[in-house]
Each structure stands twice: as structure tokens, then as C-alpha cells.
Design a protein around this motif. Structure first.
Motif, short mmCIF file in Angstrom:
data_model
loop_
_atom_site.label_atom_id
_atom_site.label_comp_id
_atom_site.label_asym_id
_atom_site.label_seq_id
_atom_site.Cartn_x
_atom_site.Cartn_y
_atom_site.Cartn_z
N ALA A 1 9.25 4.97 -8.17
CA ALA A 1 7.89 4.57 -8.53
C ALA A 1 7.37 5.34 -9.75
O ALA A 1 6.72 4.75 -10.63
CB ALA A 1 6.98 4.77 -7.33
N SER B 1 -3.00 -5.58 1.76
CA SER B 1 -2.41 -4.95 2.94
C SER B 1 -2.50 -5.96 4.09
O SER B 1 -3.17 -6.99 3.97
CB SER B 1 -3.25 -3.70 3.24
OG SER B 1 -2.80 -3.05 4.39
N ARG B 2 -1.83 -5.66 5.23
CA ARG B 2 -1.97 -6.56 6.37
C ARG B 2 -3.41 -6.56 6.88
O ARG B 2 -3.91 -7.57 7.35
CB ARG B 2 -1.01 -6.15 7.50
CG ARG B 2 0.39 -6.63 7.28
CD ARG B 2 1.36 -6.01 8.24
NE ARG B 2 1.56 -4.59 7.98
CZ ARG B 2 2.45 -3.82 8.57
NH1 ARG B 2 3.23 -4.35 9.49
NH2 ARG B 2 2.58 -2.55 8.27
N THR C 1 5.87 -4.90 -1.31
CA THR C 1 5.91 -4.73 0.15
C THR C 1 7.32 -4.36 0.59
O THR C 1 8.28 -4.54 -0.16
CB THR C 1 5.48 -6.04 0.86
OG1 THR C 1 6.36 -7.10 0.47
CG2 THR C 1 4.05 -6.43 0.52
N SER C 2 7.42 -3.90 1.80
CA SER C 2 8.72 -3.59 2.41
C SER C 2 9.60 -4.84 2.32
O SER C 2 9.23 -5.91 2.82
CB SER C 2 8.43 -3.18 3.85
OG SER C 2 9.56 -3.38 4.63
N GLY C 3 10.77 -4.71 1.68
CA GLY C 3 11.56 -5.88 1.32
C GLY C 3 11.95 -6.78 2.48
O GLY C 3 11.99 -8.00 2.35
N THR D 1 0.83 -1.22 0.00
CA THR D 1 0.00 0.00 0.00
C THR D 1 0.85 1.26 0.00
O THR D 1 0.34 2.36 0.21
CB THR D 1 -0.90 0.02 1.26
OG1 THR D 1 -0.03 -0.09 2.41
CG2 THR D 1 -1.90 -1.10 1.26
N ALA E 1 10.41 -5.45 -4.85
CA ALA E 1 10.89 -5.02 -3.53
C ALA E 1 12.42 -5.09 -3.41
O ALA E 1 13.07 -5.91 -4.05
CB ALA E 1 10.24 -5.89 -2.45
N ASN E 2 12.95 -4.25 -2.57
CA ASN E 2 14.38 -4.26 -2.23
C ASN E 2 14.53 -4.55 -0.74
O ASN E 2 13.82 -3.95 0.07
CB ASN E 2 15.01 -2.90 -2.56
CG ASN E 2 15.18 -2.73 -4.06
OD1 ASN E 2 15.74 -3.58 -4.72
ND2 ASN E 2 14.67 -1.63 -4.59
N THR F 1 3.95 3.83 -1.84
CA THR F 1 4.00 4.57 -3.11
C THR F 1 4.06 3.62 -4.31
O THR F 1 3.38 3.85 -5.32
CB THR F 1 5.28 5.44 -3.16
OG1 THR F 1 5.44 6.05 -1.89
CG2 THR F 1 5.21 6.49 -4.23
N VAL F 2 4.88 2.57 -4.19
CA VAL F 2 5.05 1.66 -5.33
C VAL F 2 3.75 0.91 -5.61
O VAL F 2 3.28 0.86 -6.75
CB VAL F 2 6.22 0.68 -5.08
CG1 VAL F 2 6.31 -0.34 -6.20
CG2 VAL F 2 7.52 1.44 -4.94
N1 LIG Z 1 9.58 3.92 -3.22
C1 LIG Z 1 10.16 3.70 -4.38
O1 LIG Z 1 10.18 4.57 -5.27
C2 LIG Z 1 10.77 2.34 -4.66
C3 LIG Z 1 11.51 2.13 -5.83
C4 LIG Z 1 12.00 0.84 -6.12
C5 LIG Z 1 11.73 -0.21 -5.24
N2 LIG Z 1 11.03 0.03 -4.10
C6 LIG Z 1 10.73 -1.10 -3.21
O2 LIG Z 1 9.34 -1.36 -3.34
C7 LIG Z 1 8.79 -1.84 -2.09
C8 LIG Z 1 7.63 -0.93 -1.67
O3 LIG Z 1 8.13 0.34 -1.38
P1 LIG Z 1 7.15 1.51 -0.88
O4 LIG Z 1 8.01 2.69 -0.67
O5 LIG Z 1 5.98 1.61 -1.81
O6 LIG Z 1 6.51 0.95 0.47
P2 LIG Z 1 7.13 0.37 1.83
O7 LIG Z 1 6.84 1.33 2.92
O8 LIG Z 1 8.53 -0.09 1.64
O9 LIG Z 1 6.21 -0.94 2.04
C9 LIG Z 1 4.87 -0.79 2.35
C10 LIG Z 1 4.19 -2.13 2.38
O10 LIG Z 1 4.92 -3.09 3.15
C11 LIG Z 1 4.01 -3.74 4.05
N3 LIG Z 1 4.70 -4.12 5.29
C12 LIG Z 1 5.45 -3.33 6.11
N4 LIG Z 1 5.86 -4.02 7.19
C13 LIG Z 1 5.35 -5.27 7.08
C14 LIG Z 1 5.39 -6.45 7.87
N5 LIG Z 1 6.04 -6.47 9.04
N6 LIG Z 1 4.75 -7.56 7.42
C15 LIG Z 1 4.07 -7.54 6.26
N7 LIG Z 1 3.97 -6.44 5.45
C16 LIG Z 1 4.60 -5.33 5.85
C17 LIG Z 1 2.97 -2.67 4.36
O11 LIG Z 1 1.79 -3.31 4.81
P3 LIG Z 1 0.50 -2.46 5.25
O12 LIG Z 1 -0.23 -2.16 3.97
O13 LIG Z 1 -0.25 -3.40 6.10
O14 LIG Z 1 0.99 -1.24 5.94
C18 LIG Z 1 2.81 -2.00 3.01
O15 LIG Z 1 1.84 -2.66 2.23
C19 LIG Z 1 9.97 -1.81 -1.10
O16 LIG Z 1 10.52 -3.11 -1.02
C20 LIG Z 1 10.97 -0.85 -1.74
O17 LIG Z 1 12.31 -1.13 -1.37
C21 LIG Z 1 10.57 1.28 -3.78
#
Ligand SMILES: NC(=O)c1ccc[n+]([C@@H]2O[C@H](COP(=O)([O-])OP(=O)(O)OC[C@H]3O[C@@H](n4cnc5c(N)ncnc54)[C@H](OP(=O)(O)O)[C@@H]3O)[C@@H](O)[C@H]2O)c1
Length: 202
Positions: free
Chosen positions: A123, A30-31, A54-56, A8, A80-81, A10-11
């Protein structure tokens, strides 16, 4: 097609928005279910293709709660990373070098057809590669050739023209280890709208 987007942040929301714009049906996982989200398991069951945004560090946990039955032998697009922010900024990779998140997912869910891609750009650029001003490269890695083909078609729909296949799932190691360099490129260029272009004699 039907997509289950796990994540949920930005990505997840950006990719889900683009998929919907392209005419696909999307559920965001989402959770806990919310106004416009369902639980991970429901999103995974809904999708013919599943996206891991999701958070990598917690992706394997998130996929476990999605459940092997819902995931089955579907294509999983892994964006994810495995970044560890526990020591503050900049984050470090929680594991790397001879391991990667994509491999951990593939080994935990052997039937899933994992394709690593899009994790090397921010993203906005994922769904609009023209933001960087010229054609640049997007990488794919995974064991299943058919799955990589399907994901490549989707990347073309997102606007990617240069797509480099880095081979089996271990190709994800380099894609994930690129992150520390990406962070420095971001600092050096002052914008997240950046990417690399591979030039070779071949
Ligand atoms: N931001 C960017 O531009 C970008 C670019 C390239 C790659 N990435 C990668 O893409 C992924 C998403 O990035 P993001 O910035 O959009 O969001 P994020 O904050 O890294 O991840 C959010 C998501 O992770 C879930 N999450 C967090 N802790 C958790 C746990 N303990 N158990 C299960 N799920 C959990 C959250 O669940 P809830 O919905 O329940 O809160 C939410 O859906 C990451 O791995 C990041 O490294 C990001």
C-alpha cells in the motif's frame, strides 16, 4: 473527481488518503457505515470512478452489495488479490491460472470498465513509488483502452513513471499470480518496499 473507494483496510485508506491529497473527493465504502465510512452502495454511487480495495475472496460479494446500478459503466480500479488465508500463512490463490479476480468482476458486471493495477506492490508503494529507491514498473490490464488511459493518468499523479500495459483483462492472471513471488521477495529482502523493474531489449 469523485472517487468511491470500496475497502476500509490499509489499501483503501492509503489510496483514499492519496486521492484526497490530490484534491479529489472521496467516500470510503464498508459493509456497514461508520464514523468516516458509508455503505458500499453509497460509495459506489458517489464515485465517478470506483476503487476495489476489498478482501479479494469477497470482492465479488462486496461489489454485488454495491449494486450494478451504482456501478453502471464506471471505471473500476481493481487492486484486490484473491488470497485465501484459511489454511494460515502463506496464503494461497483461491483461483488462478486460467482465471482471475478481475475477469470474474468483469464478467459479473459487463458494463463496468475494469482496470487491474497496483495489486503488485504494498500500500505504501502504491501511492509513493519512490519508496523503493528507483523507478520501477507498474502494470495495467483491462479490456477498455479509454479506462486504461484514465487510470494511467491517475497512476502518473501517484508518481508512477514506468507503466506497462499488459493487454486485455486476462493480463490480470499473471499480475495476481505474481503474489506468491512477491511474498518470497518480501521475506528475502526484509521489506515490503520493493518492486520489479522490467528490462528488455525492445
Ligand atoms: N495490504 C497491502 O499492502 C496490499 C497490497 C496489494 C494488494 N492488496 C489487496 O488489496 C485488498 C485490500 O487489502 P487490505 O489489506 O487493505 O484489506 P483487507 O483486510 O484484505 O480487506 C478489507 C476490506 O474487505 C472487506 N471485506 C472483508 N470481508 C468481506 C465480506 N465477507 N464481504 C464483503 N466485504 C468484505 C472489508 O469490509 P468492512 O469494511 O465491512 O470490514 C474491508 O473493507 C486485498 O484484496 C489485498 O489482497 C493489499
Amino acid at each position: 473527481m469523485r472517487f468511491g473507494v470500496l475497502g476500509t483496510g490499509t489499501v483503501g485508506r492509503t489510496v483514499a488518503g492519496k486521492l484526497a491529497e490530490l484534491g479529489h473527493e472521496v467516500r470510503i465504502g464498508s459493509r456497514t457505515a461508520g464514523e468516516d465510512t458509508v455503505e458500499f452502495a453509497d460509495a459506489a454511487a458517489f464515485g465517478e470512478v470506483v476503487v476495489n480495495a476489498t478482501s479479494g475472496q469477497h470482492s465479488v460479494e462486496a461489489l454485488r452489495s454495491a449494486g450494478a446500478e451504482s456501478l453502471g459503466g464506471k471505471v473500476l480500479i481493481d487492486i484486490a488479490n484473491p488470497l485465501d488465508f484459511s489454511q494460515g500463512m502463506p496464503p494461497v490463490l483461491a483461483f488462478c491460472n486460467d482465471d482471475s479476480l478481475a475477469e470474474r468482476i468483469q464478467s459479473e458486471f459487463p458494463d463496468l470498465r475494469v482496470v487491474k493495477t497496483l495489486n503488485t506492490v504494498n500500500a505504501d508503494v502504491m501511492v509513493d513509488p519512490s519508496l523503493v529507491g528507483e523507478e520501477t514498473d507498474m502494470f495495467v490490464a483491462g479490456d477498455d483502452e479509454g479506462a486504461k488511459g484514465e487510470v494511467t493518468d491517475l497512476l502518473r499523479d501517484f508518481g508512477w513513471k514506468r507503466i506497462l500495459d499488459l493487454g486485455d483483462v486476462t493480463g490480470a492472471r499473471g499480475m495476481e499470480m505474481y503474489l506468491p513471488l512477491w511474498l518470497r521477495l518480501w521475506q528475502a529482502s526484509g521489506t515490503g518496499h520493493l518492486n520489479v523493474k522490467v528490462v528488455s531489449a525492445g
